[in-house]
Design an enzyme around this catalytic site. Structure first.
Site, PDB file in Angstrom:
ATOM      1  N   SER A 144       0.747  -1.776  -0.074  1.00 32.96           N
ATOM      2  CA  SER A 144      -0.047  -0.141   0.201  1.00 32.96           C
ATOM      3  C   SER A 144       0.997   1.517  -0.364  1.00 32.96           C
ATOM      4  O   SER A 144       1.925   1.014   0.432  1.00 32.96           O
ATOM      5  CB  SER A 144      -1.012  -0.240   0.928  1.00 32.96           C
ATOM      6  OG  SER A 144      -1.355   1.401   0.654  1.00 32.96           O
ATOM      7  N   TYR A 194       4.877  -0.597  -3.582  1.00 34.74           N
ATOM      8  CA  TYR A 194       4.551  -1.679  -4.526  1.00 34.74           C
ATOM      9  C   TYR A 194       5.642  -2.492  -5.367  1.00 34.74           C
ATOM     10  O   TYR A 194       6.009  -3.554  -6.197  1.00 34.74           O
ATOM     11  CB  TYR A 194       2.988  -1.346  -5.625  1.00 34.74           C
ATOM     12  CG  TYR A 194       3.543  -0.814  -7.226  1.00 34.74           C
ATOM     13  CD1 TYR A 194       3.846  -1.437  -8.653  1.00 34.74           C
ATOM     14  CD2 TYR A 194       2.895   0.485  -7.110  1.00 34.74           C
ATOM     15  CE1 TYR A 194       4.291  -0.615  -8.960  1.00 34.74           C
ATOM     16  CE2 TYR A 194       3.557   1.549  -8.272  1.00 34.74           C
ATOM     17  CZ  TYR A 194       3.768   0.539  -9.444  1.00 34.74           C
ATOM     18  OH  TYR A 194       4.219   1.626 -10.549  1.00 34.74           O
ATOM     19  N   HIS A 209      -4.096   0.368 -13.458  1.00 35.13           N
ATOM     20  CA  HIS A 209      -4.164  -0.812 -13.690  1.00 35.13           C
ATOM     21  C   HIS A 209      -2.797  -1.005 -15.019  1.00 35.13           C
ATOM     22  O   HIS A 209      -2.276  -2.018 -14.960  1.00 35.13           O
ATOM     23  CB  HIS A 209      -5.243  -1.083 -14.280  1.00 35.13           C
ATOM     24  CG  HIS A 209      -6.374  -1.382 -12.757  1.00 35.13           C
ATOM     25  ND1 HIS A 209      -7.104  -1.482 -13.238  1.00 35.13           N
ATOM     26  CD2 HIS A 209      -6.344  -0.914 -11.438  1.00 35.13           C
ATOM     27  CE1 HIS A 209      -8.405  -1.734 -12.444  1.00 35.13           C
ATOM     28  NE2 HIS A 209      -7.345  -1.867 -11.223  1.00 35.13           N
ATOM     29  N   LYS A 220     -10.713  -5.343 -13.336  1.00 39.08           N
ATOM     30  CA  LYS A 220     -11.042  -4.705 -14.693  1.00 39.08           C
ATOM     31  C   LYS A 220     -11.817  -3.266 -13.600  1.00 39.08           C
ATOM     32  O   LYS A 220     -11.786  -3.173 -12.944  1.00 39.08           O
ATOM     33  CB  LYS A 220     -12.431  -5.675 -14.960  1.00 39.08           C
ATOM     34  CG  LYS A 220     -13.335  -5.695 -13.071  1.00 39.08           C
ATOM     35  CD  LYS A 220     -14.261  -4.233 -13.655  1.00 39.08           C
ATOM     36  CE  LYS A 220     -15.136  -4.408 -12.437  1.00 39.08           C
ATOM     37  NZ  LYS A 220     -16.190  -3.208 -11.860  1.00 39.08           N
ATOM     38  N   ASP A 278     -16.281   0.786 -14.558  1.00 45.68           N
ATOM     39  CA  ASP A 278     -17.084   0.269 -13.298  1.00 45.68           C
ATOM     40  C   ASP A 278     -17.700  -0.684 -13.322  1.00 45.68           C
ATOM     41  O   ASP A 278     -17.723  -1.750 -12.467  1.00 45.68           O
ATOM     42  CB  ASP A 278     -16.336   0.807 -12.102  1.00 45.68           C
ATOM     43  CG  ASP A 278     -16.082   0.450 -11.132  1.00 45.68           C
ATOM     44  OD1 ASP A 278     -17.381   0.041 -10.220  1.00 45.68           O
ATOM     45  OD2 ASP A 278     -15.212   0.360 -10.305  1.00 45.68           O
TER      46      ASP A 278
END
Length: 322
Positions: A36, A58, A79, A97, A178
């Site tokens: 995080s 990350y 993403h 997604k 979304d």
């Protein structure tokens, strides 16, 4: 890779929490690390789920040589960046997604995964729901004849808040990318990529508050799909064929009931419903494959192209959002 596939989870939001819970149900998977941007959040998440390693970036998780596969659960806008970095680090990737906000970015990630011989999949759990899988089989067997029409919706009311990720264009917000991705992917499973895409909806602060889509296919087959952040849509789906119909009365994105020509079918859900999708990742990675036949790279690209066409029809674009 050891006998157990070792996972790293990037981000600690709601979806990461639920999916990590399901990951822990798989005997051949181990959640080894979490990251995080705020290390205390990673540490709290790790403590909750019994994860041995927590990172405040990350990049540190991707540098961990013991992590085999990365689950990307960041906001949509990150993403592409995180998936690309994970693949460059030699990790397999399951990305929430939409796997990217533009076809160019998704193609970039897909090409890199194939080049490196690494598994990459967009996390559309609907494709692995046992009832949706059974739907594909019965349609292929001609149970309802030729599919002529698909109706599917997913929507709820969410008070407008520019800071919320779903109302924030800079975070890839809006109903289509979304929520609408589920009806679009559902239609694609049955009818493929459409020839014609019509869309109508409303924009608020640069994102779509609601969207209605008419997708046209060769020979007149069509799909009527909807997504919304301002209306509590029914969230069901109906598939009409020349010999009958299939109904999903609720939660078409993760159905528990399916009615085929009046006969009800049910299934016992594993965990929160993500287990079949996660099991697929483990199996495909173990087999040395770069994609799943149930959710191929081409499937993801075709669905994203359809959404881009629908978005363009209402003036919605994520070009330049990073």
């Amino acid at each position: 890779m050891q006998n157990r596939l070792r996972w790293g989870v990037v981000a600690t939001g709601g979806i990461a929490d639920v999916v990590t819970g399901d990951l822990r149900l798989l005997p051949d998977a181990e959640v080894l690390a979490v990251s995080s941007r705020a290390l205390p959040k990673a540490e709290a998440f790790a403590a909750k789920h019994g994860i041995p390693r927590a990172y405040g970036d990350y990049a540190d998780l991707l540098a961990d040589p013991d992590v085999d596969v990365v689950y990307v659960a960041t906001p949509h806008v990150q993403h592409h960046e995180v998936s690309r970095a994970a693949l460059e680090a030699g990790k397999h990737v399951l990305c929430e997604k939409p796997a990217a906000l533009t076809s160019a970015d998704l193609r970039d990630v897909v090409d890199l995964a194939r080049e490196r011989g690494l598994f990459f999949m967009e996390a559309v759990w609907t494709r692995f729901n046992p009832l949706v899988t059974r739907l594909g089989d019965l349609v292929a067997a001609g149970e309802i004849g030729e599919v002529r029409s698909v109706r599917a919706d997913f929507g709820f009311t969410l008070p407008h808040d520019p800071a919320h990720r779903l109302w924030n264009r800079d975070l890839g917000g809006g109903s289509l990318f979304d929520l609408g991705i589920y009806p679009v992917s559902f239609a694609h499973l049955l009818l493929g990529e459409p020839e014609v895409v019509h869309a109508h909806g409303s924009l608020v602060g640069g994102v779509d508050a609601e969207l209605g889509m008419l997708l046209g296919y060769p020979g007149g087959a069509h799909a009527l799909l909807g997504s919304s952040l301002v209306s509590p849509l029914k969230d069901g789906a109906v598939v009409y064929g020349t010999k009958g119909l299939v109904e999903f009365p609720e939660a078409m994105y993760n159905p528990a009931r399916m009615i085929v020509n009046g006969v009800e079918h049910t299934h016992a859900q594993e965990g929160a419903g993500y287990v079949p999708q996660l099991r697929e990742v483990v199996a495909r990675v173990a087999a040395g494959e770069v994609e799943s036949p149930s959710m191929t790279h081409d499937d993801s690209l075709a669905v994203l192209r359809t959404m881009e066409r629908a978005a363009a029809a209402v003036g919605l674009s994520y070009e330049g959002v990073r």
